[in-house]
Design a protein around this motif. Structure first.
Motif, mmCIF file in Angstrom:
data_model
loop_
_atom_site.group_PDB
_atom_site.id
_atom_site.type_symbol
_atom_site.label_atom_id
_atom_site.label_comp_id
_atom_site.label_asym_id
_atom_site.label_seq_id
_atom_site.Cartn_x
_atom_site.Cartn_y
_atom_site.Cartn_z
ATOM 1 N N VAL A 55 10.312 57.954 109.636
ATOM 2 C CA VAL A 55 11.022 56.798 109.069
ATOM 3 C C VAL A 55 11.781 57.275 107.843
ATOM 4 O O VAL A 55 11.221 57.952 106.978
ATOM 5 N N SER A 56 13.038 56.917 107.745
ATOM 6 C CA SER A 56 13.836 57.338 106.598
ATOM 7 C C SER A 56 13.356 56.634 105.338
ATOM 8 O O SER A 56 12.717 55.581 105.399
ATOM 9 N N ALA A 57 13.654 57.218 104.176
ATOM 10 C CA ALA A 57 13.234 56.632 102.891
ATOM 11 C C ALA A 57 13.791 55.229 102.725
ATOM 12 O O ALA A 57 13.158 54.344 102.170
ATOM 13 N N ALA A 58 15.003 55.001 103.219
ATOM 14 C CA ALA A 58 15.627 53.686 103.070
ATOM 15 C C ALA A 58 14.899 52.611 103.874
ATOM 16 O O ALA A 58 14.927 51.430 103.519
ATOM 17 N N GLU A 59 14.225 53.013 104.965
ATOM 18 C CA GLU A 59 13.532 52.049 105.823
ATOM 19 C C GLU A 59 12.040 51.960 105.518
ATOM 20 O O GLU A 59 11.342 51.122 106.069
ATOM 21 N N ASN A 60 11.543 52.826 104.645
ATOM 22 C CA ASN A 60 10.124 52.822 104.300
ATOM 23 C C ASN A 60 9.862 51.756 103.238
ATOM 24 O O ASN A 60 10.213 51.896 102.079
ATOM 25 N N GLU A 61 9.230 50.635 103.637
ATOM 26 C CA GLU A 61 9.045 49.496 102.741
ATOM 27 C C GLU A 61 8.131 49.838 101.566
ATOM 28 O O GLU A 61 8.383 49.434 100.434
ATOM 29 N N ASP A 62 7.059 50.584 101.827
ATOM 30 C CA ASP A 62 6.132 50.941 100.753
ATOM 31 C C ASP A 62 6.832 51.818 99.706
ATOM 32 O O ASP A 62 6.671 51.609 98.494
ATOM 33 N N TYR A 63 7.615 52.771 100.192
ATOM 34 C CA TYR A 63 8.319 53.668 99.269
ATOM 35 C C TYR A 63 9.355 52.900 98.454
ATOM 36 O O TYR A 63 9.488 53.089 97.243
ATOM 37 N N GLN A 64 10.067 51.992 99.118
ATOM 38 C CA GLN A 64 11.071 51.200 98.420
ATOM 39 C C GLN A 64 10.424 50.278 97.391
ATOM 40 O O GLN A 64 10.986 50.023 96.315
ATOM 41 N N ALA A 65 9.227 49.741 97.709
ATOM 42 C CA ALA A 65 8.514 48.884 96.760
ATOM 43 C C ALA A 65 8.116 49.674 95.518
ATOM 44 O O ALA A 65 8.202 49.179 94.391
ATOM 45 N N GLU A 66 7.682 50.928 95.721
ATOM 46 C CA GLU A 66 7.324 51.779 94.586
ATOM 47 C C GLU A 66 8.546 52.064 93.713
ATOM 48 O O GLU A 66 8.460 52.046 92.483
ATOM 49 N N LEU A 67 9.680 52.321 94.352
ATOM 50 C CA LEU A 67 10.907 52.575 93.599
ATOM 51 C C LEU A 67 11.309 51.350 92.787
ATOM 52 O O LEU A 67 11.694 51.454 91.616
#
Length: 213
Positions: A55-67
């Protein structure tokens, strides 16, 4: 060259042969009871392959929430730093006047002067930040005079006196603003956004003076 197996010397025992007569009875019993595993010559080994998804970083919800959380925290820190700088700048540029001699020793003025330099904060009612009625309420409250946090309501808690009879420590009111009279042409107040609590020349037009207590 093709590899060749070394010949087995006749004088050595083979690895797969055991002289049972040389074994003890306990060893023979253990050998007889040992499980035997056989594998069919045509047996096949099957290895399951697990599917791997990326899954790309842009589609990773957990990663985007951390950002997003990290960015919000950084923005809050920057806003706090800017507010502190603004307060310091306001304190450095605020127009202030000396405390009149007539106010020296006055209990209300003495308490109010402790908070010179506290920044104006809309809705503030503590030494971390005051608005106009929050400041007067806090100061008089330390003398046992409880006033509401409302510039329009505070005058009703005292007695109006003529300007000619006003004394340091009296509440000074005009529609939308309250301050504390410091004597002469001086007052102390939490004026407006961007300023700090300080002694100032009276800037209110025809204020009403209220004697408290």
């Amino acid at each position: 060259m093709a590899a060749q197996a070394a010949p087995v010397e006749s004088g050595h025992a083979k690895m797969n042969s055991v002289d049972l007569n040389a074994l003890t009875s306990q060893a023979r019993e253990a050998l007889a009871n040992a499980p035997v595993v056989t594998v069919a010559p045509d047996a096949e080994l099957t290895v399951e392959k697990a599917a791997v998804s990326v899954v790309s970083a842009a589609e990773n919800e957990d990663y985007q929430a951390e950002l997003a959380a990290a960015e919000a925290e950084k923005a809050a820190e920057e806003a706090a730093a800017e507010a502190a700088e603004a307060a310091e700048a306001a304190a450095a540029t605020a127009t202030s006047v000396d405390v009149p001699a007539s106010a020296i020793g006055n209990s209300v003025i003495s308490i109010a002067s402790r908070y010179v330099g506290v920044p104006y904060v809309s809705g503030g009612g503590s030494p971390s930040g005051f608005d106009c009625s929050g400041f007067t309420s806090y100061v008089y409250g330390q003398l046992g005079i409880n006033l509401p946090h409302s510039s329009g309501a505070q005058p009703g808690y005292g007695t109006q006196v003529p300007a000619s009879e006003a004394q340091p420590g009296d509440l000074m009111w005009t529609p939308g603003h309250v301050s504390i009279y410091a004597g002469g042409n001086t007052m102390i107040d939490a004026s407006k956004p961007g300023t700090v609590v300080d002694f100032r020349t009276i800037w209110q037009s025809n204020p009403t003076f209220i004697r408290m207590g």
